[in-house]
Motif scaffolding. Sequence first.
Motif, short mmCIF file in Angstrom:
data_model
loop_
_atom_site.label_atom_id
_atom_site.label_comp_id
_atom_site.label_asym_id
_atom_site.label_seq_id
_atom_site.Cartn_x
_atom_site.Cartn_y
_atom_site.Cartn_z
N ALA A 165 0.83 -1.21 0.00
CA ALA A 165 0.00 0.00 0.00
C ALA A 165 0.86 1.26 0.00
N LEU A 176 -4.97 1.30 -1.82
CA LEU A 176 -5.01 2.45 -0.91
C LEU A 176 -5.13 3.76 -1.68
N LEU A 193 -13.04 3.11 3.12
CA LEU A 193 -12.01 2.38 3.85
C LEU A 193 -12.51 1.02 4.30
#
Length: 220
Positions: A165, A176, A193
Amino acid sequence: MQEPISFFTSFNFNDLWFLSEAALRTLWISLISISIGTLLGCIFGWLQHESKRLAGILISPVLDIFRSVPLIIQLVLFYNFAPIVGLHLDPFYSGVVILTLYTASLVSNVARAGIESVPLPMRKASRSLGLTYWQDMIHVVFPIGGRAVFPSWIGVVLGVMKDSALVSVLGYVELLKASQILITRTQEPLLILGLAGLFYFALSYPISMYASKFEQRWAK
């Protein structure tokens, strides 16, 4: 009177597809880095075991740097300084290079521990039976040492997959980075998220489950 212009839109199916593609990019960069890094790490671990002097002077200090320096610093430094020496790499290949070396530095300790976990009398016995050095490594050291350190290697694999990420700081649109883009547009951080976490779980959980079943089968 004109209606106010909104720069934000709600989350939709296309956004979910965008996250899915980003998850595949995460899987792809992780797969390449882990595969090559594991191979290099096994070579480095073997060299550290066989040649203490060479490992102490050349290999171990370099690997310690990759293990000690935060991964995000390695990525930023390499991406910005590589063009100075003539390496013009895009974010994907820059990420692959650093993640590969980072993986190799972790796997080298795992590989060395696997080799050293095989009792010396057992190795001497195999050599006394007529096995060559490489036959001993393939038929004795690898099955026994590999079984001992397999859980540790799986831990490295899952860790590197999550650490991938950090390649987002270079502009590579993995999971991400895609989440950050959608959060900026939709202003729905909890939803985005949460979905990103589910994608990471979907990538990692099958590896853990398969590794557990493989380890049980290997122990029989």
